[in-house]
Enzyme design. Structure first.
Site: not given
Length: 624
Positions: A394, A396, A398, A466
């Site tokens: 995975d 991630d 950002e 979120y």
């Protein structure tokens, strides 16, 4: 060791891009305006015979589609304005639009330029887009009162639907499609081939072979005819096919995905271990685990915390199977405990997640040599010491071509370049996924990168729905950090789950490749007197590990929910104001996720749940 690592825990903080251009565009385009409130029919401008308008169906996700009109100036003088009119059959409509003002009168739709995009120079083009619903195709198109093909002859009828495709010559990586021809009064020019609702090719014949597929994977195909003036007819019936071989990307039992993040630093101050997944009952209900995080350094995937990952010794009472680690065994730590967990619960698949809020700064350098980056990640994930533990990777980041803790200018294509390299290296039998932004604002982070193109190589996206709002805005206004939908008074348009999912679908991401994110924590302010959302504050509410953030397992008793807004609970106790998800709000969010055809849900992160796994259970029950 410190009791926690706050910078990593707060990796999902939103820092909106605030360029002047994005503010102007946001003010002009009014993305996702409800048309039920719009009345009247725009008056067409004077006829212009030196321009054309063409329609393209950019994507189709079953319950809706994205359409686009393009005006091209084919003359020698500039257009000063443009108005497009067309008919939709009953049951087909425009729901929201950008870069044009769209109105309707019955089944007749009219789109008029905005103040900043009306002028079109000779040879230039301008486009506007919209999200719609219904199966129909546009007809009777007029541009500035004349036919959209540039003549003064009224537009002809769109073509009929082609026959439902049939499949043949199915292999691990390809499938051949064949269909019967469509009919049209002026002739059919070509056909668009749709895979999982998104156009993948345009062909002139009635056969197409789709290559580069993933083994053991389900695909759905349909076709759509285009006539000589580029009018699209209705979409054909669809056919589903499964490529041969593979198996790595399959969901257990064909069920929805219920994935949770397990953090390596949780074994310290939080005292949360792999065994807690067993004692809480969560292990029997989840389908996947993302182990967070590995680092990205010097263009490579690297170990995040060697002690927690594979060195920490577990006693018998701490171990998943009740057997203590020995000083000389080759693998200890979380990796060995995860291995034991998989032996006990063989349905669980585990991915190693790299990056996160704190460690995303290494991605820009890594994607400069995507093949070498993918090789380094593969070598680490498939290290013989723990290769049997992991079922994939995975990523991630950002955020690609945008700002998180650091800013990146790799360009919109960087995310697809990385995804393609990872898929090529990890192959069809490993999972390759990504955690991505949920910034659905106009010109925001979703718009900054090619998430649609990259989705072809990723098995799914964990959409971080979120941390839209929080106490980094120290004086408020108070707002739910995980709103499902927009609401009156929301501090930032586009900062909600529904807008993010709709935008990703519109960019061609199949619904089943989108997972809805659930936070197992709340965000809060202090110095708040107003119980309802929108109040002012003086700063961040106190939290166990970091100001402004607290686990659900704490908040459920210390500050019980007093209301809901936009599908999320909020609570006002004393001068503190918190927002968080409860089993009830999670249930409603899972119902929404199913109605949208999403692939499932994921949570950040397990240690915030109760000792009996209330929130994991709510996700599991809601997805059934």
């Amino acid at each position: 060791m410190s009791t926690d690592t706050p910078p990593r825990r707060s990796r999902f903080r939103w820092i909106p891009l605030r360029s002047g251009r994005s503010k102007v565009i946001a003010g002009l385009t009014a993305l996702a305006v409800p048309f039920a409130a719009m009345v009247g029919l725009a008056t067409p401008a004077a006829a212009a015979t030196s321009a054309t308008a063409t329609y393209t169906k950019k994507s189709d996700w079953g319950s809706g589609f994205e359409g686009q009109w393009t005006v091209k100036n084919t003359g020698t003088t500039a257009l000063s304005s443009w108005t497009i009119e067309w008919d939709y059959p009953a049951g087909t409509r425009v729901n929201s639009a950008w870069d044009a003002t769209v109105t309707s009168s019955g089944n007749r739709w009219t789109a008029k330029n905005l103040g900043w995009n009306g002028t079109v120079a000779p040879g230039a083009s301008v486009s506007f887009g919209f999200n719609g619903s219904g199966p129909g195709a546009p007809s009777g198109c007029k541009l500035n009162g004349a036919s959209c093909d540039g003549s003064t002859v009224p537009g002809d009828n769109p073509p009929s639907a082609p026959g439902t495709p049939t499949t043949s010559d199915v292999t691990n990586t390809s499938v051949k499609l064949s269909w019967s021809a469509a009919t049209d009064d002026k002739g059919v020019k070509n056909y668009d081939v749709l895979r999982n609702g998104a156009k993948i090719a345009t062909v002139t014949g009635t056969t197409y072979t789709n290559t580069g597929l993933t083994a053991g994977t389900d695909y759905t195909y349909a076709v759509q005819a285009r006539d000589t003036i580029d009018q699209l007819g209705p979409v054909s019936g669809s056919v589903s096919v499964r490529t041969t071989g593979g198996g790595g990307g399959e969901q257990p039992g064909g069920d929805k995905i219920n994935l949770g993040y397990f953090t390596n630093w949780g074994v310290y101050g939080r005292n949360y271990h792999v065994k807690n997944l067993v004692t809480s009952g969560s292990a029997a209900k989840i389908t996947h685990i993302n182990y967070a995080f590995g680092n990205v350094q010097n263009g490579k995937c690297t170990i995040g915390d060697s002690y927690a990952d594979y060195d920490k010794a577990y006693t018998a009472d701490q171990s998943v199977d009740g057997v203590a680690d020995t000083w000389d065994q080759p693998l200890r730590g979380n990796f060995n405990q995860l291995r034991k967990l998989k032996a006990k619960y063989p349905h669980i698949k585990i991915l190693w997640s790299f990056g996160g809020w704190t460690w995303s700064g290494g991605f820009p350098q890594a994607v400069q040599n995507p093949a070498a980056f993918a090789q380094s990640c593969y070598d680490l994930v498939e290290d013989p010491r723990w290769a049997d533990v992991f079922d994939g990777i995975d990523l991630d980041w950002e955020y690609p071509n945008a700002c998180g803790l650091t800013c990146d200018t790799s360009g919109p294509a960087a995310i697809k370049t990385m995804a393609d390299a990872m898929r090529a290296k990890f192959g069809p039998n490993n999972l390759v996924t990504a955690a991505i932004t949920a910034d659905g604002s106009s010109g925001g982070k979703i718009d900054a990168a090619d998430y649609g193109g990259a989705s072809q190589s990723f098995d799914w996206y964990n959409v971080m729905t979120y941390d839209f709002f929080g106490s980094w805005a120290t004086k408020g206004p108070t707002a739910p950090h995980s709103p499902l939908t927009s609401y009156t008074g929301i501090p930032q348009q586009g900062f909600n789950s529904a807008d993010a999912i709709a935008k990703l679908k519109a960019k061609g991401v199949p619904a089943k490749k989108l997972l809805l994110g659930i936070g197992f924590y709340g965000r809060g302010w202090t110095g708040v007197t107003q119980a309802a959302p929108g109040g002012t504050a003086t700063g961040a509410a106190p939290g166990t590990y970091e100001a402004g953030i607290e686990d659900y397992k704490v908040l459920k008793s210390t500050c019980p929910a007093t209301g809901t807004i936009a599908g999320t609970a909020y609570a006002h106790c004393g001068t503190n104001w918190w927002s968080y998800d409860t089993p009830a709000t999670i249930g409603s969010k899972m119902a929404w996720a199913k109605s949208q055809g999403l692939g499932g849900a994921f949570s950040w992160e397990f240690s915030g749940d109760t000792t009996n796994g209330e929130l994991v259970s709510a996700i599991s029950n809601g997805l059934k």
